[in-house]
Design a protein around this motif. Structure first.
Motif, short mmCIF file in Angstrom:
data_model
loop_
_atom_site.label_atom_id
_atom_site.label_comp_id
_atom_site.label_asym_id
_atom_site.label_seq_id
_atom_site.Cartn_x
_atom_site.Cartn_y
_atom_site.Cartn_z
N PHE A 50 8.99 13.98 -7.98
CA PHE A 50 8.79 13.89 -6.53
C PHE A 50 8.72 12.41 -6.16
N ASN A 51 8.89 12.12 -4.88
CA ASN A 51 8.82 10.76 -4.38
C ASN A 51 7.42 10.50 -3.84
N MET A 52 6.73 9.55 -4.45
CA MET A 52 5.37 9.22 -4.06
C MET A 52 5.36 7.91 -3.25
N PRO A 53 4.79 7.93 -2.04
CA PRO A 53 4.76 6.71 -1.24
C PRO A 53 3.59 5.79 -1.62
N LYS A 54 3.87 4.51 -1.60
CA LYS A 54 2.85 3.48 -1.78
C LYS A 54 3.21 2.34 -0.85
N PHE A 83 -3.27 -8.67 -3.38
CA PHE A 83 -4.46 -8.22 -2.64
C PHE A 83 -4.46 -6.70 -2.47
N LEU A 84 -3.31 -6.15 -2.10
CA LEU A 84 -3.23 -4.70 -1.91
C LEU A 84 -3.51 -3.95 -3.20
N ARG A 85 -3.00 -4.45 -4.32
CA ARG A 85 -3.26 -3.82 -5.61
C ARG A 85 -4.72 -3.93 -6.01
N ARG A 86 -5.26 -5.13 -5.88
CA ARG A 86 -6.65 -5.39 -6.30
C ARG A 86 -7.64 -4.51 -5.52
N THR A 87 -7.34 -4.26 -4.25
CA THR A 87 -8.23 -3.46 -3.40
C THR A 87 -7.84 -1.98 -3.37
N SER A 88 -6.76 -1.61 -4.05
CA SER A 88 -6.23 -0.25 -4.09
C SER A 88 -5.74 0.25 -2.73
N LEU A 89 -5.57 -0.64 -1.77
CA LEU A 89 -5.06 -0.25 -0.46
C LEU A 89 -3.61 0.20 -0.53
N ASP A 90 -2.89 -0.23 -1.57
CA ASP A 90 -1.49 0.20 -1.73
C ASP A 90 -1.38 1.71 -1.95
N GLU A 91 -2.47 2.34 -2.34
CA GLU A 91 -2.47 3.77 -2.63
C GLU A 91 -2.63 4.66 -1.39
N LEU A 92 -3.05 4.10 -0.26
CA LEU A 92 -3.36 4.91 0.93
C LEU A 92 -2.24 5.86 1.37
N PRO A 93 -0.96 5.48 1.35
CA PRO A 93 0.07 6.43 1.80
C PRO A 93 0.16 7.71 0.97
#
Length: 186
Positions: A50-54, A83-93
């Motif tokens: 499946f296609n997972m968004p990040k 910064f997005l990786r370190r804060t895990s904000l890249d995972e929100l989508p």
């Protein structure tokens, strides 16, 4: 029951983080070329792709492999990617993958389509019977610091012990780990 909880939490998180997600997407677009969302081919339930968004953290044309395999990873980050990786904000989508039914809030992290060693070990242990999660037992027990066999050990332990109470424990541990930025090496 798990699906109802997943949907309820995903809707709540989507509402709470809607404005921050819009701002992050704008920042990505303003600081680098390319789309704000990166669609990653992942292995899900029953080994279906499946296609997972990040949120995109890497520059366009970066290698499509697990980031721990990339030498000089800093050269590939977009201006706000680290910064997005370190804060895990890249995972929100990924909340939208939960709403769609491709993922759960808690479960084993979905493997990249080309992580053959991880996919094979999970297949041997029956882990592919689980819906992949945004967070999981392996993430709160080491995340990036775990070897593939260690990740599969924790995934199997989750499979054997899964329950509402165990999921709650993992969610609370995840919040704590994200706030501390624990076990994030790239």
């Amino acid at each position: 029951m798990k699906r109802f909880i997943d949907l309820s939490l995903a809707i709540l998180i989507a509402l709470l983080f809607l404005i921050p997600m819009i701002l992050i997407a704008l920042l990505i677009r303003l600081t680098s070329s390319g789309q704000a969302i990166y669609w990653s081919k992942r292995v899900g339930y029953n080994n279906n792709i499946f296609n997972m968004p990040k949120f995109r953290t890497m520059r366009i044309n970066s290698p499509v492999v697990a980031t721990h395999l990339i030498k000089n990873i800093d050269e590939y980050y977009s201006p706000i990617g680290s910064f997005l990786r370190r804060t895990s904000l890249d995972e929100l989508p990924q909340i939208f993958s939960v709403l769609k039914g491709d993922m759960s809030i808690v479960g084993p992290r979905p493997a990249l389509f080309n992580q053959d060693d991880l996919i094979q070990l999970r297949k041997e242990k029956g882990i592919m019977k689980l819906l992949p999660g945004i967070t999981g037992w392996a993430q709160v027990n080491g995340r990036d610091d775990l070897s593939i066999p260690e990740k599969v050990y924790y995934d199997k332990e989750y499979l054997d012990k899964k329950s509402f109470k165990f999921d709650l424990k993992i969610i609370f541990l995840t919040i704590f780990k994200v706030i501390k930025s624990s076990n994030i090496s790239h």
